[in-house]
Structures are given as structure tokens and as C-alpha cells.
Design an enzyme around this catalytic site. Structure first.
Site, mmCIF file in Angstrom:
data_model
loop_
_atom_site.group_PDB
_atom_site.id
_atom_site.type_symbol
_atom_site.label_atom_id
_atom_site.label_comp_id
_atom_site.label_asym_id
_atom_site.label_seq_id
_atom_site.Cartn_x
_atom_site.Cartn_y
_atom_site.Cartn_z
ATOM 1 N N CYS A 117 0.813 -1.217 0.000
ATOM 2 C CA CYS A 117 0.000 0.000 0.000
ATOM 3 C C CYS A 117 0.848 1.270 0.000
ATOM 4 O O CYS A 117 1.899 1.321 0.641
ATOM 5 C CB CYS A 117 -0.885 0.028 1.238
ATOM 6 S SG CYS A 117 -1.951 -1.395 1.386
ATOM 7 N N LYS A 127 13.491 -16.653 -7.468
ATOM 8 C CA LYS A 127 13.343 -15.800 -8.659
ATOM 9 C C LYS A 127 12.385 -16.448 -9.647
ATOM 10 O O LYS A 127 11.499 -15.809 -10.183
ATOM 11 C CB LYS A 127 14.685 -15.555 -9.366
ATOM 12 C CG LYS A 127 15.688 -14.680 -8.659
ATOM 13 C CD LYS A 127 15.304 -13.232 -8.546
ATOM 14 C CE LYS A 127 14.458 -12.972 -7.341
ATOM 15 N NZ LYS A 127 14.999 -12.352 -6.204
ATOM 16 N N LYS A 129 7.011 -4.900 -3.605
ATOM 17 C CA LYS A 129 8.440 -4.605 -3.471
ATOM 18 C C LYS A 129 8.798 -4.286 -2.033
ATOM 19 O O LYS A 129 9.881 -4.598 -1.548
ATOM 20 C CB LYS A 129 8.770 -3.407 -4.368
ATOM 21 C CG LYS A 129 10.222 -2.990 -4.380
ATOM 22 C CD LYS A 129 10.993 -3.867 -5.307
ATOM 23 C CE LYS A 129 12.479 -3.704 -5.182
ATOM 24 N NZ LYS A 129 13.165 -4.938 -5.578
ATOM 25 N N ARG A 140 6.135 -0.484 -5.586
ATOM 26 C CA ARG A 140 5.961 -1.206 -4.327
ATOM 27 C C ARG A 140 5.045 -2.420 -4.491
ATOM 28 O O ARG A 140 5.032 -3.294 -3.629
ATOM 29 C CB ARG A 140 5.350 -0.277 -3.272
ATOM 30 C CG ARG A 140 6.276 0.853 -2.871
ATOM 31 C CD ARG A 140 5.497 1.973 -2.196
ATOM 32 N NE ARG A 140 4.982 1.567 -0.902
ATOM 33 C CZ ARG A 140 5.489 1.968 0.253
ATOM 34 N NH1 ARG A 140 6.517 2.784 0.272
ATOM 35 N NH2 ARG A 140 4.972 1.581 1.390
ATOM 36 N N TRP A 177 -2.762 -2.940 -1.548
ATOM 37 C CA TRP A 177 -2.315 -4.323 -1.679
ATOM 38 C C TRP A 177 -3.172 -5.096 -0.682
ATOM 39 O O TRP A 177 -3.061 -4.907 0.525
ATOM 40 C CB TRP A 177 -0.831 -4.410 -1.333
ATOM 41 C CG TRP A 177 -0.207 -5.740 -1.593
ATOM 42 C CD1 TRP A 177 0.241 -6.221 -2.794
ATOM 43 C CD2 TRP A 177 0.087 -6.748 -0.623
ATOM 44 N NE1 TRP A 177 0.778 -7.466 -2.620
ATOM 45 C CE2 TRP A 177 0.708 -7.818 -1.304
ATOM 46 C CE3 TRP A 177 -0.104 -6.860 0.757
ATOM 47 C CZ2 TRP A 177 1.123 -8.973 -0.664
ATOM 48 C CZ3 TRP A 177 0.314 -8.008 1.394
ATOM 49 C CH2 TRP A 177 0.920 -9.054 0.685
ATOM 50 N N GLU A 223 8.741 -16.423 -8.317
ATOM 51 C CA GLU A 223 8.189 -15.063 -8.241
ATOM 52 C C GLU A 223 7.702 -14.559 -9.597
ATOM 53 O O GLU A 223 6.632 -13.968 -9.689
ATOM 54 C CB GLU A 223 9.276 -14.074 -7.762
ATOM 55 C CG GLU A 223 9.487 -14.021 -6.280
ATOM 56 C CD GLU A 223 10.552 -13.002 -5.897
ATOM 57 O OE1 GLU A 223 10.279 -12.180 -5.019
ATOM 58 O OE2 GLU A 223 11.670 -13.032 -6.457
ATOM 59 N N GLU A 279 17.756 -18.845 -3.793
ATOM 60 C CA GLU A 279 17.456 -17.547 -4.419
ATOM 61 C C GLU A 279 17.041 -17.752 -5.891
ATOM 62 O O GLU A 279 16.124 -17.096 -6.382
ATOM 63 C CB GLU A 279 18.681 -16.626 -4.287
ATOM 64 C CG GLU A 279 18.611 -15.312 -5.028
ATOM 65 C CD GLU A 279 17.476 -14.389 -4.604
ATOM 66 O OE1 GLU A 279 16.771 -14.671 -3.618
ATOM 67 O OE2 GLU A 279 17.255 -13.381 -5.310
ATOM 68 N N HIS A 311 16.844 -37.819 0.474
ATOM 69 C CA HIS A 311 15.926 -37.925 1.619
ATOM 70 C C HIS A 311 14.517 -37.458 1.265
ATOM 71 O O HIS A 311 13.770 -37.037 2.149
ATOM 72 C CB HIS A 311 16.479 -37.121 2.801
ATOM 73 C CG HIS A 311 17.801 -37.628 3.282
ATOM 74 N ND1 HIS A 311 17.971 -38.896 3.791
ATOM 75 C CD2 HIS A 311 19.036 -37.061 3.279
ATOM 76 C CE1 HIS A 311 19.239 -39.086 4.106
ATOM 77 N NE2 HIS A 311 19.924 -37.988 3.801
ATOM 78 N N ASN A 355 -2.630 2.810 5.431
ATOM 79 C CA ASN A 355 -1.669 1.702 5.318
ATOM 80 C C ASN A 355 -1.592 1.032 6.681
ATOM 81 O O ASN A 355 -1.611 1.719 7.704
ATOM 82 C CB ASN A 355 -0.260 2.220 4.979
ATOM 83 C CG ASN A 355 -0.138 2.627 3.534
ATOM 84 O OD1 ASN A 355 -1.096 2.536 2.771
ATOM 85 N ND2 ASN A 355 1.049 3.071 3.159
ATOM 86 N N GLY A 356 -1.430 -0.294 6.687
ATOM 87 C CA GLY A 356 -1.322 -0.990 7.969
ATOM 88 C C GLY A 356 -2.508 -1.902 8.188
ATOM 89 O O GLY A 356 -3.307 -2.144 7.269
HETATM 90 C C1 G6P Z 1 9.463 -8.441 -0.662
HETATM 91 C C2 G6P Z 1 10.216 -8.208 -1.957
HETATM 92 C C3 G6P Z 1 11.459 -9.074 -1.982
HETATM 93 C C4 G6P Z 1 12.305 -8.792 -0.755
HETATM 94 C C5 G6P Z 1 11.509 -8.945 0.547
HETATM 95 C C6 G6P Z 1 12.281 -8.383 1.720
HETATM 96 O O1 G6P Z 1 8.944 -9.724 -0.615
HETATM 97 O O2 G6P Z 1 9.403 -8.533 -3.065
HETATM 98 O O3 G6P Z 1 12.215 -8.791 -3.149
HETATM 99 O O4 G6P Z 1 13.376 -9.685 -0.728
HETATM 100 O O5 G6P Z 1 10.298 -8.203 0.462
HETATM 101 O O6 G6P Z 1 12.409 -7.018 1.513
HETATM 102 P P1 G6P Z 1 13.569 -6.116 2.052
HETATM 103 O O7 G6P Z 1 13.244 -4.754 1.501
HETATM 104 O O8 G6P Z 1 13.478 -6.135 3.545
HETATM 105 O O9 G6P Z 1 14.853 -6.642 1.551
#
Ligand code: G6P
Length: 611
Positions: free
Chosen positions: A2, A488, A606, A27, A73, A491, A484, A507, A98-99
Site C-alpha cells: 500500500c 526468482k 516490493k 511497491r 495491496w 516469483e 534464491e 531424503h 496503510n497498515g
Molecule cells: C518483498 C520483496 C522481496 C524482498 C523482501 C524483503 O517480498 O518482493 O524482493 O526480498 O520483500 O524485503 P527487504 O526490503 O526487507 O529486503
């Protein structure tokens, strides 16, 4: 996640609100809306699902000198126009929030009895009805918001306008970031300063419990006890330069390719000829490192995987290091050993769970708090004893790339500084430090050689277009790199991807292996290579298809079951930084084939400013 923008001006604020929302798009959000008080003192409300551009299309006739706007969001209630903010009550008051309000059900029950009709499933709607109710009892807008926030449990950043007081914008904050931007004959509110880049350079950060009365020519802030307070005016350093695609199809692709430059900037001024210059991390760095005996690292998402890689470095250098996801850490009991440095990693500096973990840690007796962050004007930075910036430049793609690799580089530099205290007097430089510093210097050039593999990676990505699952394997510090890589892929391509430490294959996950389950592996030429090769044989023996990024000297070659892309030899410490890059490119090109919204993947944000 948000976003809030609000403006009180002598000119029409609608274009400012729309532009501000567009600047907050990075965001992540699912709907948007605005409410402006027109010159006829009517509340003009527009809301739409999807992109801000949809809202813009229906806001052409909206005009007025005061208003609030929001990107939502979804948390309570699905993404839908009726759940989008602003929410209104009696067509009198409009609120953006927001919140999360935790006691919204109790308030809703009371308000229903008072006769307020509900038009959304959101927790936010109770806020606007509560303000309306207080105004009906004779309070002005400021007092009505003040009374309302004293009745809310949970987290909020609020922007409120009412047609009964058409020149006044009220802002309130507790637990969700909110700033007040200062202009000439106009003032603004925003959840993130990037919303205000073209209209304001000077801003104040509201503190928890603050409530502000904002008009076009005045800003008054009051603390939680109702006392007038001054908040420091900060001059923003944000600029527009980094928000252009510059010929790339997506920000993610641009950001992957920017890693050479980003890492160069992360290293800039921090490396001497043979050592890490710890004073470049700030005056307090030496004192904080001297006091550090062990580490606790907290982060979320990709930043947590950066912590997971760094643990291998710290422990190799003799520094005890615990890592944990912020949302778990904050809800359990802790034993803190003396001399433990509490380190948070966050690209945004706004992740609510990480921030809450830091606030909790401050009460638990850690020796100091250090933050590794990419955003100078962020909440985590303000709350930490020391921040080391990653200097990645603005990252817009939701799937983090250059923020991750610059976090890794920063963590390796911190590990080197702490290592000095483990192996010597904390000041002298030994040959191993010099060697790692040379490795770091060579990194930007090495990244270039990996980016040159893109054509081969495009060919590899074609094998994934029809797949529904994928497995990623790695060992040692490359296990988190595999995690990671899997993150990716899921996502941005929506393919279900899981990562395993290759030794764990037998396992459980081996049962999943068949020709429909592509297995991606990272195989640098390190001490675990032979073990990894045995694990890959286990996959081949069961008819699995392997896609391997392997050191040119690994002995792994392409054949019917295996596609190998060779990576130039690389020193062991920096290998994880290098090997993640082809995984980012692979995810990108698979997503391109799948036709997904790469920079704004569905349901993700984001900057995650809710629990
Ligand atoms: C969200 C973003 C990710 C990020 C995570 C942690 O899920 O989409 O890309 O890794 O938040 O965010 P930060 O800003 O704390 O690294």
C-alpha cells in the site's frame, strides 16, 4: 505494498496525486483510488482495480486543491473497487490507510449498531466511520481523528480529508511510515518520499503516535500526548534519474545488467590497495566491530538468502553467526550472548517484520544494531546504530537482483573486518584479506563474463516454458544461491520451484524426479564439487533432466540428459555472487516465455509494510 499520497495546495492536486501513485507503483499493489474536495466543496471519489493508469482514465474531470490517494495491496477483502481506498463515510470524510487494524471487528459491530452502512470488507472502513461519528458529536476533523486513533489497535499510516473542513488534511502514524513533504504554498503527505520527487525536496518524518494538521501554508505536528512537536526537516537526495527503462524491456532485465556498475559502486571508496577500509563504513564502525563477538542476522525474502550466504563467510572466518527470518524471530524468546551484534538486511529498509524485529532486539541487550540497506531515507536506517549502504541504485523490479548481489558484497566486506579481529589484533592486514580484496576487485569484470552467457541462457530457458515445477540444487554457500534462484523463478514465472541442498536429495525430493521435473544446479569448482557431481548422477540415473551452471574446469559436459553452461573460473569467496546472476537471467527469460508481468508479479510487493 500500500502507498499513500496526499496534497494540500493552491493549485489542482489531482495530477500530483496521480503522479505520486505512479511513483509508488514499484511497491506492488492491486487497486488504486483518490478523493479530492472540489471547489464546490464536494468529495469526488474515484477508484479502480489494476494499474494507476486505469484510475487516471476515470479521474479526468476531478479537480480540487486538497485530496488523498492510495495504492492498495489487499489484506482484508479481495482486490475490488469497493475495497480500494479511499473509504468514505456519509459522503463527508475520506480516509486512506496503510497498515492493519486489529480490533476492526469490534469497532464494526458497534458501528453497525450505530447505523453506519458498510460497503467494503476492509479493516480500514471502521476508521472512516469512527471519524465521522466523532464529527457528528461536534468535534472538528483534527479532534475526530485524534479520538479515533486512540481507539485503534494495530498499525496505521492515515491521510484524512473532510468536505466540512475543505482546506485541511490530517495525517497520523503508528507503525506504518508516513512523511510530510514541504513545498511553496503547498504541503504533502506520502508513505515514501519517492512519491514526491517532483514536488518536494524537504520533508519531515512523522514518529509513531504523531498526528499532523496540514494545510497549503502550514504544518502542525502533535505527539501521542497531544503536545506540539517539531520534527527535523530533511533534504531528500532522491532523483528521477533511475526510473527510466533506458531501452530495456523490463526493469528487472535492466537491473540484472546494472550489477557490474552497482557492485563497482558498492566497493567504491571502501577498498584500499590490500584491505577493506572500515572507516569508510562510518565513524562508529570500528567501535561497533571491536565490540562484536558474534552475530545475529535478521531479514526477509531475498535479503534472508543474502544472510544465508554470508553465514558461510562469517563462520569460515571464525565468527559465530545465527540467521533467522524476521517474522519468526519476533515471536519467540531469545537468549542473547554478550557482544552479539544485531544485523538487519533489507533492500527497502521498510519491511515491517524486519523493523519490528529490530525494535524488539533493542530491548534484549544486543551490543549494537547494524543495518545493511539500499534506501537512505528508510525506517530501518533511522532506527539502527549504524547503516552500511549497498549503493545498488534504485531497484524497481519487484524480484530483487542488484540489491541482492550488492548486499552480498557488503556482507563480505563486513565479514573481512570482523575476521581481522578473530585472526589478529583487529588492525593488521594478512595475506588472506589481501587475496579476498583482490577477488572483490575482480568481481565487476567477472559479472560481465556471466552476462555474456545470456544467449545460451535464452536457449536453456526454452526447456522451461511448459514446465510446472523445477528443482534447484546447490551445496555449501551455493545452497542459498539455489534457494534464491528458485525464488526468482517462482516469483516471476509462477512455476513452482524448490531448492534443496544437493545432499538432501536422497531424503525425499528424488521421488519427484522424472522428465517433467527440470533440475537446475550450480556447480562452481570448489571442495564440494565431487560430492555435487555424485548428487547429479543420482538425478541422471532416474531419467531427470539437468541444467547446470558449472565451472569450465568442473568436468561436467552437455549430453542428452544434461545441458551445461560453462562459467569462467572464479575465486571461492565471490563465487556465490557470480553464480546467482545466470539464475536471475534464467528466471527472467522463462518468465518472458510465459508472458507474465515480470516487473510487477501478481500478488507480490516490493516493499512489504504489513505483517
Ligand atoms: C518483498 C520483496 C522481496 C524482498 C523482501 C524483503 O517480498 O518482493 O524482493 O526480498 O520483500 O524485503 P527487504 O526490503 O526487507 O529486503
Amino acid at each position: 505494498m500500500c502507498g499513500i499520497v496526499g496534497a494540500a495546495s493552491s493549485r489542482d492536486v489531482t495530477p500530483i496525486l496521480i503522479d505520486g501513485l505512479k511513483r509508488l507503483e514499484y511497491r506492488g499493489y492491486d487497486s488504486a483510488g483518490l478523493a479530492v474536495i472540489s471547489s464546490e466543496e464536494e468529495l469526488d471519489l474515484r477508484r479502480s482495480v489494476g494499474r494507476v493508469v486505469n484510475l487516471e482514465k476515470i479521474s479526468g474531470s476531478v479537480s480540487g486543491s486538497i485530496g488523498v490517494a492510495h495504492t492498495r495491496w489487499a489484506t482484508h477483502g479481495r482486490p475490488a473497487e469497493h475495497n480500494a481506498h479511499p473509504h468514505t463515510s456519509s459522503s463527508q470524510v475520506a480516509v486512506v490507510h496503510n497498515g492493519i487494524i486489529e480490533n476492526h471487528q469490534d469497532l464494526r459491530a458497534i458501528q453497525k449498531e450505530q447505523g453506519f452502512p458498510f460497503s467494503s470488507e476492509t479493516d480500514t472502513e471502521v476508521i472512516v466511520h469512527q471519524i465521522d461519528w466523532h464529527m457528528q458529536q461536534g468535534k472538528d476533523l483534527f479532534k475526530a481523528v485524534q479520538s479515533t486513533i486512540s481507539e485503534l489497535h494495530g498499525a496505521y499510516g492515515l491521510g484524512v480529508v473532510s468536505k466540512q473542513e475543505p482546506g485541511v488534511l490530517i495525517a497520523a502514524r503508528s507503525g506504518s511510515p508516513l512523511l510530510i513533504g514541504l513545498g511553496e504554498n503547498e504541503n504533502f503527505i506520502a508513505s515514501d518520499m519517492s512519491a514526491l520527487i517532483p514536488v518536494s525536496k524537504r520533508y519531515m518524518v512523522m514518529e509513531d503516535g504523531d498526528i499532523a494538521r496540514v494545510t497549503s501554508d502550514s504544518v502542525e505536528i502533535f505527539d501521542a500526548s497531544g503536545n506540539p512537536v517539531e520534527r527535523k526537516i530533511i533534504v531528500s537526495t532522491l532523483s528521477d534519474d533511475e526510473t527510466e527503462l533506458e531501452g530495456f524491456a523490463h526493469f528487472m532485465k535492466k537491473e540484472i545488467h546494472e550489477q557490474t556498475r552497482a557492485i563497482t559502486e558498492t566497493l567504491e571508496g571502501r577498498l584500499g590497495s590490500d584491505s577493506v577500509l572500515e572507516l569508510a563504513f562510518g565513524e562508529q564502525a570500528r567501535e561497533i566491530f571491536d565490540a562484536t563477538k558474534e552475530l545475529k542476522i535478521i531479514a526477509c525474502g531475498t535479503s534472508y538468502y543474502a544472510a544465508s550466504v554470508a553465514r558461510y563467510w562469517f563462520e569460515e572466518f571464525g565468527i559465530k553467526c545465527d540467521i533467522e527470518i524476521a517474522s519468526e524471530y519476533r515471536y519467540r524468546k531469545h537468549v542473547v550472548n554478550p557482544g552479539t551484534l544485531f544485523l538487519t538486511i533489507s533492500q527497502s529498509g521498510e519491511t515491517l517484520d524486519t523493523m519490528a524485529a529490530l525494535e524488539m532486539a533493542k530491548t534484549l541487550g544486543y551490543s549494537n544494531t547494524l543495518c545493511i540497506c539500499n534506501v537512505p531515507e528508510s525506517s530501518l536506517v533511522r532506527a539502527s546504530d549504524l547503516t552500511i549502504f549497498t549503493h545498488a541504485g534504485r531497484e524497481i523490479g519487484v524480484a530483487s537482483t542488484k540489491a541482492f548481489t550488492t548486499q552480498l558484497v557488503t556482507l563480505l566486506m563486513v565479514a573481512i573486518c570482523l575476521r581481522r579481529r578473530m585472526v589478529g589484533d583487529g588492525r593488521s592486514i594478512d595475506s588472506m584479506e589481501t587475496e579476498i580484496v583482490q577477488e572483490l576487485r575482480s568481481l565487476p569484470k567477472q559479472i560481465e563474463t556471466v552476462l555474456d552467457l545470456e544467449e545460451q541462457i535464452i536457449a536453456m530457458s526454452k526447456h522451461f516454458g511448459t514446465k510446472e515445477h523445477a528443482l534447484f540444487l546447490g551445496r555449501g554457500a551455493h545452497f542459498p544461491i539455489a534457494m534464491e534462484g528458485a525464488l526468482k523463478l517462482k516469483e516471476i514465472s509462477y512455476i513452482h520451484a524448490e531448492a534443496y541442498a544437493a545432499g538432501e536429495l536422497k531424503h525425499g525430493p528424488l521421488a519427484l524426479i522424472d522428465e517433467d521435473m527440470p533440475v537446475v544446479a550450480v556447480a562452481p569448482n570448489d571442495e564440494l564439487l565431487e560430492k555435487l557431481k555424485s548428487n547429479l548422477e543420482e538425478v541422471r540415473a532416474r531419467g531427470g533432466k539437468l541444467f547446470v551452471f558449472a565451472d569450465v574446469d568442473s568436468g561436467l559436459v552437455t549430453d542428452e540428459e544434461t545441458m551445461v553452461i560453462n562459467v569462467a573460473p572464479v575465486h571461492s569467496h565471490i563465487a556465490p555472487v557470480l553464480y546467482v546472476v545466470p539464475l536471475q537471467l534464467l528466471a527472467y527469460h522463462v518468465a518472458l516465455i510465459k508472458g507474465t508481468d515480470i516487473d510487477k508479479p501478481r500478488n507480490l510487493a516490493k516493499s512489504v509494510t504489513v505483517e
